[in-house]
Design a protein around this motif. Sequence first.
Motif, short mmCIF file in Angstrom:
data_model
loop_
_atom_site.label_atom_id
_atom_site.label_comp_id
_atom_site.label_asym_id
_atom_site.label_seq_id
_atom_site.Cartn_x
_atom_site.Cartn_y
_atom_site.Cartn_z
N ALA A 239 -2.68 -4.66 15.75
CA ALA A 239 -2.35 -5.04 14.37
C ALA A 239 -1.10 -4.33 13.86
O ALA A 239 -0.24 -4.94 13.21
N ALA A 240 -0.99 -3.02 14.13
CA ALA A 240 0.13 -2.25 13.59
C ALA A 240 1.46 -2.78 14.09
O ALA A 240 2.44 -2.89 13.33
N GLU A 241 1.53 -3.13 15.37
CA GLU A 241 2.77 -3.66 15.92
C GLU A 241 3.12 -5.01 15.31
O GLU A 241 4.29 -5.28 15.01
N LEU A 242 2.12 -5.86 15.11
CA LEU A 242 2.37 -7.17 14.51
C LEU A 242 2.82 -7.05 13.06
O LEU A 242 3.66 -7.84 12.59
N LEU A 243 2.29 -6.07 12.34
CA LEU A 243 2.67 -5.90 10.94
C LEU A 243 4.12 -5.46 10.83
O LEU A 243 4.81 -5.83 9.87
N ALA A 244 4.59 -4.66 11.77
CA ALA A 244 6.00 -4.26 11.86
C ALA A 244 6.54 -3.71 10.54
O ALA A 244 7.60 -4.11 10.07
N ALA A 245 5.81 -2.78 9.94
CA ALA A 245 6.25 -2.18 8.67
C ALA A 245 7.40 -1.22 8.92
O ALA A 245 7.52 -0.62 9.99
N SER A 246 8.26 -1.06 7.91
CA SER A 246 9.42 -0.17 7.99
C SER A 246 9.40 0.83 6.84
O SER A 246 8.80 0.57 5.79
N PRO A 247 10.05 2.00 7.02
CA PRO A 247 10.12 2.99 5.95
C PRO A 247 10.65 2.37 4.66
O PRO A 247 11.53 1.51 4.67
N GLY A 248 10.04 2.78 3.54
CA GLY A 248 10.46 2.27 2.24
C GLY A 248 9.72 1.04 1.78
O GLY A 248 9.89 0.61 0.63
N GLU A 249 8.88 0.48 2.64
CA GLU A 249 8.17 -0.74 2.27
C GLU A 249 6.82 -0.43 1.62
O GLU A 249 6.24 0.64 1.82
N ARG A 250 6.34 -1.40 0.85
CA ARG A 250 5.03 -1.32 0.20
C ARG A 250 4.06 -2.16 1.00
O ARG A 250 4.31 -3.35 1.26
#
Length: 442
Positions: A239-250
């Motif tokens: 899941a974490a890889e698919l979400l692909a969140a980046s610093p600064g995001e909500r």
Amino acid sequence: MAEVINIRAMAAGVLAPLLRQHGSLSTHLPDALAHCPPQDRALMQQLCYGTMREMFRLQSLAAKLLKKPFKAQDMDLQALLLIGLWQLRSSRIPAHAALHETVEATHVLNKPWAKKLFNAILRRYQREHSALESQLGNDPCFTWNHPQWFIDKISHNWPEHWREILAANDQQAPLTLRANARQLTREQALANLRAESINATPCQYSKAGLTLEEPMDVSAIPGFTQGQLSVQDEAAQLAAELLAASPGERVLDACAAPGGKLCHLLEECSGLQEVIAVELEPARAQRILDNLQRLGLELECRILTADASSQDWWDGNAFDRILVDAPCSGTGVIRRHPDIKWLRKGDEIAALAQVQLNILTNLWQMLKPGGRLVYATCSIFSQENERIIERFLQQHSDARHQPIEAEWGELRPYGRQLFPQPGGHDGFYYAVLNKVTDNSTA
């Protein structure tokens, strides 16, 4: 003089409510284990999980052996009979010990009248087990050890895979761990385990995952209490890889308990602007906090006890990333929760699908244009998975399905489906949706 505890009677007390469709192993077994002598806890779990795993075969055998079924008030005896049959059929417990202790348990249950009956039935099974099971060979519920509705539905959904899925459901799942990237690499974790003579192998698809050769008490795993490792199936780690969140995001994690995917996200991506976890049940929300605290991540996430299908809790600020880990039938994790196939009913799937669509529709409004939503379930029914995404896309012109390019699972028209694998990952489903900034663009 210390009281002699009959573990079979205790196990029957755990399983009897389940036969009446009340509760689950996760609700009844912990209290029984707390009252169980430490040296007998492993046996207690073995009896309960083993019997539930073989429930449909055992019920067929019991019906064959009993002249008439037990009355409703004697479901503890029905549970005890199933436990006795499981021991003789599938366990490594010596037959004489299994038979003696099971028969004696009738006294502990205050039903000594059943002693002769149990002795006769269990000894008959010992003598005639091959013939009895041969007579049940045309019963699909005995052959496949699943309810008929489940067999029908899974064979319709997956005509090329259903036999393998049913067989995998009856196996014990491996103990899979996730290395905390903030503290060590997976290679370092493997080296630490080898130093303690614990054999483990890297997972095939998750970059953080490793599977133990033999299951063990997690508190005895080096680095676990220090937060270096967490228990999490490989499929859930994707899941974490698919979400692909980046610093600064909500980021929003909806239906977040017990928090494994949330913790993995925080381990992999520091510097997020804000992370909110939403969970409906207070007790399950506490489990999220417990997991965050063990990893030292409790200050990096805000937990809200709220309903993901409503907006009462939302402050109106949109999210860059949303994980919808939707409530589902749990049919992809039957190996870990064998009571699911006994407790779940076929007519519940349509109602679950509507809940899933309602949650997805509600949370979509909270996603920023240009944002990404990952929809996930631990189900293997297309009604809860790709068909939900298909229905949602028909209703939302600003939603775009993004095919997942990966080596894992089976590519579907929408998303990817993983099936439970012997010695490997659970059954799981993922789909990725992007919110377009202009409804006229593809």
